[in-house]
Structure formats: structure tokens, C-alpha cells
Design a protein around this motif. Structure first.
Motif, PDB file in Angstrom:
ATOM      1  N   ARG A 143      18.460  33.221  17.555  1.00 59.24           N
ATOM      2  CA  ARG A 143      19.537  34.166  17.280  1.00 59.24           C
ATOM      3  C   ARG A 143      20.742  33.899  18.177  1.00 59.24           C
ATOM      4  N   THR A 144      20.495  33.400  19.373  1.00 54.30           N
ATOM      5  CA  THR A 144      21.597  33.035  20.261  1.00 54.30           C
ATOM      6  C   THR A 144      22.444  31.931  19.637  1.00 54.30           C
ATOM      7  N   ILE A 145      21.781  30.912  19.085  1.00 50.20           N
ATOM      8  CA  ILE A 145      22.514  29.834  18.387  1.00 50.20           C
ATOM      9  C   ILE A 145      23.277  30.400  17.201  1.00 50.20           C
ATOM     10  N   SER A 146      22.621  31.301  16.467  1.00 51.32           N
ATOM     11  CA  SER A 146      23.268  31.927  15.309  1.00 51.32           C
ATOM     12  C   SER A 146      24.515  32.697  15.721  1.00 51.32           C
TER      13      SER A 146
ATOM     14  N   ILE B   5      17.230  40.461  28.650  1.00 48.17           N
ATOM     15  CA  ILE B   5      17.285  39.335  27.713  1.00 48.17           C
ATOM     16  C   ILE B   5      18.455  39.498  26.750  1.00 48.17           C
ATOM     17  N   ASN B   6      18.808  40.742  26.413  1.00 43.46           N
ATOM     18  CA  ASN B   6      20.007  40.962  25.612  1.00 43.46           C
ATOM     19  C   ASN B   6      21.263  40.588  26.389  1.00 43.46           C
ATOM     20  N   GLY B   7      21.263  40.900  27.688  1.00 44.85           N
ATOM     21  CA  GLY B   7      22.396  40.530  28.519  1.00 44.85           C
ATOM     22  C   GLY B   7      22.549  39.028  28.659  1.00 44.85           C
ATOM     23  N   VAL B   8      21.416  38.325  28.858  1.00 42.74           N
ATOM     24  CA  VAL B   8      21.449  36.865  28.962  1.00 42.74           C
ATOM     25  C   VAL B   8      21.952  36.259  27.652  1.00 42.74           C
ATOM     26  N   GLN B   9      21.449  36.782  26.537  1.00 42.40           N
ATOM     27  CA  GLN B   9      21.889  36.284  25.233  1.00 42.40           C
ATOM     28  C   GLN B   9      23.386  36.462  25.054  1.00 42.40           C
ATOM     29  N   GLN B  10      23.893  37.636  25.401  1.00 40.11           N
ATOM     30  CA  GLN B  10      25.312  37.905  25.219  1.00 40.11           C
ATOM     31  C   GLN B  10      26.159  37.001  26.117  1.00 40.11           C
ATOM     32  N   THR B  11      25.690  36.727  27.336  1.00 43.75           N
ATOM     33  CA  THR B  11      26.433  35.860  28.249  1.00 43.75           C
ATOM     34  C   THR B  11      26.469  34.425  27.736  1.00 43.75           C
ATOM     35  N   VAL B  12      25.322  33.910  27.308  1.00 38.62           N
ATOM     36  CA  VAL B  12      25.266  32.541  26.782  1.00 38.62           C
ATOM     37  C   VAL B  12      26.145  32.408  25.549  1.00 38.62           C
ATOM     38  N   VAL B  13      26.059  33.391  24.659  1.00 44.47           N
ATOM     39  CA  VAL B  13      26.886  33.370  23.448  1.00 44.47           C
ATOM     40  C   VAL B  13      28.367  33.374  23.823  1.00 44.47           C
ATOM     41  N   GLY B  14      28.735  34.215  24.782  1.00 48.79           N
ATOM     42  CA  GLY B  14      30.126  34.285  25.196  1.00 48.79           C
ATOM     43  C   GLY B  14      30.646  32.979  25.756  1.00 48.79           C
ATOM     44  N   ILE B  15      29.820  32.276  26.535  1.00 51.79           N
ATOM     45  CA  ILE B  15      30.233  30.994  27.120  1.00 51.79           C
ATOM     46  C   ILE B  15      30.554  29.987  26.021  1.00 51.79           C
ATOM     47  N   PHE B  16      29.660  29.851  25.067  1.00 52.88           N
ATOM     48  CA  PHE B  16      29.849  28.846  24.025  1.00 52.88           C
ATOM     49  C   PHE B  16      30.893  29.265  23.000  1.00 52.88           C
ATOM     50  N   LYS B  17      31.033  30.582  22.782  1.00 57.13           N
ATOM     51  CA  LYS B  17      32.029  31.038  21.814  1.00 57.13           C
ATOM     52  C   LYS B  17      33.446  30.716  22.267  1.00 57.13           C
ATOM     53  N   MET B  18      33.679  30.612  23.573  1.00 56.99           N
ATOM     54  CA  MET B  18      35.008  30.246  24.052  1.00 56.99           C
ATOM     55  C   MET B  18      35.445  28.904  23.480  1.00 56.99           C
ATOM     56  N   ILE B  19      34.476  28.017  23.251  1.00 55.55           N
ATOM     57  CA  ILE B  19      34.777  26.705  22.683  1.00 55.55           C
ATOM     58  C   ILE B  19      34.661  26.728  21.161  1.00 55.55           C
TER      59      ILE B  19
ATOM     60  N   GLN C 179       5.626  39.137  14.968  1.00 56.59           N
ATOM     61  CA  GLN C 179       6.385  39.921  15.933  1.00 56.59           C
ATOM     62  C   GLN C 179       5.703  39.978  17.286  1.00 56.59           C
ATOM     63  N   SER C 180       4.999  38.905  17.630  1.00 59.44           N
ATOM     64  CA  SER C 180       4.366  38.823  18.937  1.00 59.44           C
ATOM     65  C   SER C 180       5.399  38.535  20.015  1.00 59.44           C
ATOM     66  N   LYS C 181       4.964  38.559  21.268  1.00 58.95           N
ATOM     67  CA  LYS C 181       5.877  38.323  22.387  1.00 58.95           C
ATOM     68  C   LYS C 181       6.514  36.942  22.302  1.00 58.95           C
ATOM     69  N   GLY C 182       5.713  35.922  21.981  1.00 57.96           N
ATOM     70  CA  GLY C 182       6.247  34.571  21.854  1.00 57.96           C
ATOM     71  C   GLY C 182       7.263  34.448  20.736  1.00 57.96           C
ATOM     72  N   SER C 183       6.996  35.108  19.617  1.00 56.13           N
ATOM     73  CA  SER C 183       7.921  35.059  18.485  1.00 56.13           C
ATOM     74  C   SER C 183       9.226  35.775  18.800  1.00 56.13           C
ATOM     75  N   VAL C 184       9.145  36.855  19.588  1.00 59.85           N
ATOM     76  CA  VAL C 184      10.358  37.565  19.973  1.00 59.85           C
ATOM     77  C   VAL C 184      11.238  36.677  20.862  1.00 59.85           C
ATOM     78  N   TYR C 185      10.608  35.960  21.801  1.00 59.09           N
ATOM     79  CA  TYR C 185      11.386  35.037  22.636  1.00 59.09           C
ATOM     80  C   TYR C 185      11.998  33.919  21.785  1.00 59.09           C
ATOM     81  N   ALA C 186      11.235  33.397  20.829  1.00 55.07           N
ATOM     82  CA  ALA C 186      11.766  32.356  19.936  1.00 55.07           C
ATOM     83  C   ALA C 186      12.901  32.912  19.083  1.00 55.07           C
ATOM     84  N   TYR C 187      12.743  34.159  18.636  1.00 50.57           N
ATOM     85  CA  TYR C 187      13.817  34.808  17.870  1.00 50.57           C
ATOM     86  C   TYR C 187      15.101  34.853  18.687  1.00 50.57           C
ATOM     87  N   TYR C 188      14.997  35.267  19.949  1.00 51.46           N
ATOM     88  CA  TYR C 188      16.193  35.367  20.785  1.00 51.46           C
ATOM     89  C   TYR C 188      16.860  34.006  20.966  1.00 51.46           C
TER      90      TYR C 188
END
Length: 444
Positions: free
Chosen positions: A119-122, A57-71, A107-116
Motif C-alpha cells: 500500500r505504501t508503493i500504491s 506503522i501508519n506514521g512510517v508509511q505516511q513519512t515514506v510516501v511523503g519522501i517519494f511523493k516529492m519526486i 488478515q494475519s499479522k504477516g499479511s497486514v505487514y505485507a499490505y502496508y
């Protein structure tokens, strides 16, 4: 030495109201880093020391962030040039508040997914852009000959903030870390709103009464031409083209290592929050000295190129030692190379700044930050599965840090490009290539 220090401090006086809130922001973010490893692992893989889901999930986040950061990064750089540094800084430093508030509540599982997700948008808005806009702000108020020292102070204070943040993470009870972080994060935009002066005078708008659809079309068209101009600024300079390659391969390796390092240390050596904080503090303490004292003294003597090459060489040693770590003390030895490799950033900023004129600072910094974002999106595509594979029982051979060794090869390529770097004339190059400003404001 004392007179040099006092003179350096006087040069930084115009940056006081920028550096103070930035330090608080960096402290607030860094104090959550080591804790997030435990929070995400406990939520996604309860009772397990290794958590492939967290790595992926950290890898997916970093990839998505990288795609949008190019713009987004070049766009923010352009907007900072057209409409001022302050509004863009206020936007970027405010994006972390909501994700951390969510984890402070639950800090439940659902909240962690929502955090990611949040945080990806951030990250898309703030990661890299805060540095780029801050560097452009410093270039507005600091003389060309003093910029390398100013940039080293910015990155040095970044490291100092990391040390303070990791000290707070080391000694504060885990239950209070997010609450303290949120309070600090809220302070930052409030302080900037009240005290940070603007350095760019926005261009007067002349078509405020045209229809909204026509204005939207005009915005897109003008932004397209502005982006083309940013590309032209970089490609017309041999220095900026070369430093783009240096940044690309360095970020490809270092972002890959950073994305998996804490999870690798937790899995391979059983490191907990306190030990991870100690590792991060070691890097920060040494880098404060090197960036705030060593770099300003060495830069006039040896220049940005030699410092950049030495820092890249240290980053290679940093990665190889982590990857080959055979005992729990070796990561501490590897972290000590942070004293040198952290000089990659300020020396890179100095090279970019010297190769671009004052009107193109934001564009050049933003474009090359966009290049770095391409690296950030590519590295997890290899690092996440490779790290998970070698941490598992199905690894082809016993080398838990093989993915980190592999990432170090990218920094070797970066060193090769840096060694062939030739610096353009800092004041005349862009003026010769661009005798007049071809841009129009984004909103006019």
C-alpha cells in the motif's frame, strides 16, 4: 436555480467519462477505511483497544510516501503534460488492487505487514496524483471562467463517493467489504480504457533509434530541465508561491490529524467500525452540499480567497474540537465542520489553475502537490509519538487529543498566509514570464 444547475451540468458533460470511474474508485477505497482500523488493530494488538504499533506503522508509511511523493508527483504531472492524462490515470487508479486483494485473502499479522508495504508503493504513485491529473484534465476541456465550478464538482463527487463508501462499510458484513472493493477497483481501469478520451496530443518522438544508454541519459537530463521549469513556473508567480505556503501548512496539520484520528477515536471513546463510518459519513454528506451547490454559487460573488480563508478557519475549529473532545458526541459536532473545511481543496485548485497557463497546468498542480507531500512526510514524525504518548498512562497531563490541538496550530499559520494572498492575472502572467515553451518532451 434550476437553470443554473442545468447549465452547470452541461459544462461537466466533457468530464462524464472521467468522473464516473473516479467516483467508483473513491467508493472502493473509502469503504475499506473504517474496517482497516479494526483489521490492523486485531492483527497487531489482539485483544487491545489501543494499538501503538498501528499508529507508528501508519506514521512510517505516511513519512515514506511523503519522501517519494516529492519526486513522483511533479514527475507524473510532467508526464501527464507530455504524454497525455489517460495513461497516467490508468496507472494511478490501478495500484490499489493488489494490496486489497492480499487482505481479502488473509488478515494475519504477516499479511497486514505485507499490505502496508504494498500500500505504501500504491500511495507513492496514486495519492494526490489522481487529483492533480484529474484537475489538469478538467482544465483541458473546461473554460477558465468555469473551472472553479468544475473543480468543486470533482471534490464534491469525491465527498459523495466517500459517503457511499462509508454507507457500504456501515451496512455490509465485514467479510464482504474487501471483495466488493476489489471488484469496483478492477472496473475502473477497464472503463477508462474503453471510454475515456485523451485531451493531450503526445509530441512525436524523433530519436527512437539512438542507443538505450544514451536515451536513458537524455531522459534524465531532460527531466531535470523539466523539473527546473516547473520550479520556475511556481516561483515566478507570487500567487503560486503564496498558495504553496498555504498548502504546506494546511497539509502539515490536516494530514497529521487524519493519520491518527480514527485510532484516537477508537482508543479514547471505544468507537468501532460502525461509529467510525458514521463520523466519516457526516463529513461527506455536508461536504457534498457545500462543494457542489454552495461553492459554485459563492465563487463568482466572493472569489476563491475569501472561500479559502473561511474553509481554513473551519478546519481550525474542526481540529480543536476533536482535540478537546470531552464526550463521545463531540466528535460528531467536530465532523460537522467538514461542510466548510472541505472547500480548501477546490479553492486551492482554482487559485493554482488561474495563476498558470494551459501548458503548465500539470506542472503547477504537480509541484504544489509535491510541496504538500513534504508536509505529509513531516507530520507523522511528531504526530505518531505525541499521540501515542498522550493516549498512554504516562501522559504528562490528561488530554488525549493534545496532538490534534498541536496540529491545528499549523492550520492557523496557513490561514495567515491565505489572508495575505494576492491573485495574479489568470491569463497573462505566465505568458509574460515564459514567452516560449522551453521544454522538450521527456521521451523524444
Amino acid at each position: 436555480m434550476v437553470s443554473w444547475w442545468w447549465e452547470s451540468m452541461r459544462e461537466l458533460r466533457p468530464l462524464v467519462h472521467l468522473l464516473l470511474p473516479l467516483c467508483v474508485h473513491w467508493v472502493a477505497e473509502e469503504m475499506t477505511v473504517s474496517v482497516l482500523v479494526d483489521v490492523t488493530t486485531n492483527a497487531l494488538c489482539p485483544g487491545s483497544k489501543t494499538c501503538p504499533q498501528a499508529i507508528y506503522i501508519n506514521g512510517v508509511q505516511q513519512t515514506v510516501v511523503g519522501i517519494f511523493k516529492m519526486i513522483v508527483l511533479p514527475l507524473l504531472g510532467q508526464l501527464a503534460d507530455d504524454y497525455g492524462r489517460k495513461p497516467l490515470l490508468l496507472l494511478t487508479v490501478s495500484t490499489t488492487i493488489v494490496p486489497f486483494t492480499l487482505l481479502a485473502i488473509d488478515q494475519s499479522k504477516g499479511s497486514v505487514y505485507a499490505y502496508y508495504a504494498l500500500r505504501t508503493i500504491s500511495y507513492i504513485i496514486s495519492q494526490g496524483s489522481i487529483f492533480c491529473i484529474s484537475v489538469a484534465y478538467a482544465a483541458d476541456v473546461i473554460d477558465d471562467s468555469k473551472r472553479a465550478a468544475a473543480f468543486s464538482w470533482i471534490t464534491g463527487l469525491f465527498s459523495a463517493s466517500h459517503v457511499v463508501g462509508n454507507m457500504l462499510a456501515r451496512f455490509l458484513p465485514e467479510d464482504y467489504i474487501f471483495e466488493v472493493s476489489i471488484a469496483l477497483l478492477i472496473f475502473v481501469p477497464v472503463y477508462m480504457t474503453l471510454f475515456l478520451p485523451e485531451t493531450v496530443r503526445p509530441t512525436q518522438k524523433s530519436d527512437q533509434h539512438i542507443p538505450c544508454l544514451n536515451k536513458a541519459f537524455k531522459i534524465v537530463k531532460e527531466q531535470y530541465h523539466a523539473m527546473k521549469h516547473a520550479v520556475h513556473v511556481v516561483t515566478s508567480s507570487s500567487t503560486l508561491k503564496r498558495i504553496s505556503l498555504v498548502s504546506f501548512f494546511y497539509e502539515l496539520g490536516m494530514s497529521g490529524i487524519s493519520s491518527v484520528l480514527l485510532y484516537y477515536l477508537k482508543s479514547a471513546f471505544g468507537f468501532n467500525k460502525n461509529q467510525l463510518s458514521e463520523i466519516l459519513m457526516m463529513v461527506g454528506v455536508g461536504s457534498i452540499f457545500s462543494q457542489m451547490l454552495v461553492l459554485p454559487l459563492l465563487n463568482p460573488l466572493v472569489g476563491e480567497k475569501l472561500i479559502l480563508c473561511a474553509a481554513l478557519l473551519a478546519s481550525i475549529a474542526y481540529g480543536l474540537l476533536y482535540g478537546l473532545a470531552w464526550a463521545s458526541w463531540v466528535p460528531y459536532l467536530s465532523a460537522s465542520f467538514g461542510v466548510i473545511y472541505v472547500l480548501v481543496k477546490p479553492s486551492t485548485y482554482a487559485v493554482i489553475s488561474k495563476a498558470s497557463n494551459s501548458a503548465d497546468q500539470g506542472k503547477a498542480q504537480g509541484f504544489i502537490a509535491g510541496v504538500q507531500s513534504i508536509s505529509s512526510l513531516l507530520s507523522p514524525l511528531v504526530m505518531s509519538p505525541l499521540t501515542t504518548w498522550f493516549l498512554s498512562s504516562n501522559a504528562p497531563f490528561n488530554c488525549k487529543g493534545f496532538s490534534i490541538i498541536f496540529a491545528s496550530l499549523s492550520m492557523v499559520i496557513s490561514l495567515c498566509f491565505a489572508w495575505t494572498l494576492k491573485l495574479d492575472d489568470p491569463s497573462k502572467k505566465n505568458l509574460e514570464d515564459h514567452p516560449e515553451d522551453v521544454e522538450t518532451p521527456l521521451l523524444s
